[in-house]
Design an enzyme around this catalytic site. Structure first.
Site, PDB file in Angstrom:
ATOM      1  N   ASN A   9       0.802  -1.223   0.000  1.00 32.60           N
ATOM      2  CA  ASN A   9       0.000   0.000   0.000  1.00 32.60           C
ATOM      3  C   ASN A   9       0.838   1.277   0.000  1.00 32.60           C
ATOM      4  OD1 ASN A   9       0.845  -0.480   2.626  1.00 32.60           O
ATOM      5  ND2 ASN A   9      -0.982   0.403   3.551  1.00 32.60           N
ATOM      6  N   CYS A  10       2.144   1.173  -0.067  1.00 33.23           N
ATOM      7  CA  CYS A  10       3.049   2.327  -0.111  1.00 33.23           C
ATOM      8  C   CYS A  10       2.968   2.988  -1.486  1.00 33.23           C
ATOM      9  CB  CYS A  10       4.469   1.852   0.175  1.00 33.23           C
ATOM     10  SG  CYS A  10       5.747   3.079  -0.132  1.00 33.23           S
ATOM     11  N   ASP A  11       2.797   4.302  -1.523  1.00 36.43           N
ATOM     12  CA  ASP A  11       2.687   5.020  -2.793  1.00 36.43           C
ATOM     13  C   ASP A  11       3.950   4.880  -3.643  1.00 36.43           C
ATOM     14  OD1 ASP A  11       0.109   5.857  -2.266  1.00 36.43           O
ATOM     15  OD2 ASP A  11       0.736   7.787  -1.435  1.00 36.43           O
ATOM     16  N   LYS A  14       3.974   1.524  -5.262  1.00 36.03           N
ATOM     17  CA  LYS A  14       3.029   1.498  -6.383  1.00 36.03           C
ATOM     18  C   LYS A  14       3.647   2.122  -7.629  1.00 36.03           C
ATOM     19  CE  LYS A  14      -1.063   1.649  -3.436  1.00 36.03           C
ATOM     20  NZ  LYS A  14      -2.173   2.465  -2.938  1.00 36.03           N
TER      21      LYS A  14
END
Length: 114
Positions: A9-11, A14
């Protein structure tokens, strides 16, 4: 084989995953939370990248630690903290051709895979 280490879920993870996929780079994803952090791998990352570089002091997990855990940080203390709280490892860590790389910038990845 290329392996990306991080949490899904880390930007930044991603963005890095999107770059790898757009550039047809086959990779395996290692989720710190699901797959854990191996002490030998973490020691290798400390040796190659420096333990100070791997501790994410801007993240929520680090900021929520009691002050006594953050005080007098050294390599053994950092190793124990990152094993206990793998979300505190800066991301992504990319393993490619036997070398580790920290962070993501498109130019950096272009250099790694050129």
């Amino acid at each position: 084989m290329t392996t990306m280490y991080g949490i899904p879920n880390c930007d930044t993870i991603k963005k890095a995953r999107k770059w790898l996929e757009a550039n047809d780079v086959a990779f395996q994803f290692h989720d710190y939370r699901k797959d854990g952090v191996d002490a030998d791998w973490l020691q290798q990352a400390f040796d190659e990248l420096g333990w100070e570089n791997l501790v994410n002091k801007r993240g929520t997990t680090y900021r929520q630690l009691p002050e006594e855990q953050k005080a007098d940080m050294d390599q053994p203390k950092a190793l124990a903290l990152l094993r206990e709280h793998p979300a505190m490892i800066k991301r992504p860590v990319l393993e490619h051709n036997g070398s580790l790389h920290l962070g993501f910038k498109p130019g950096q990845y272009e250099d790694i895979f050129s």
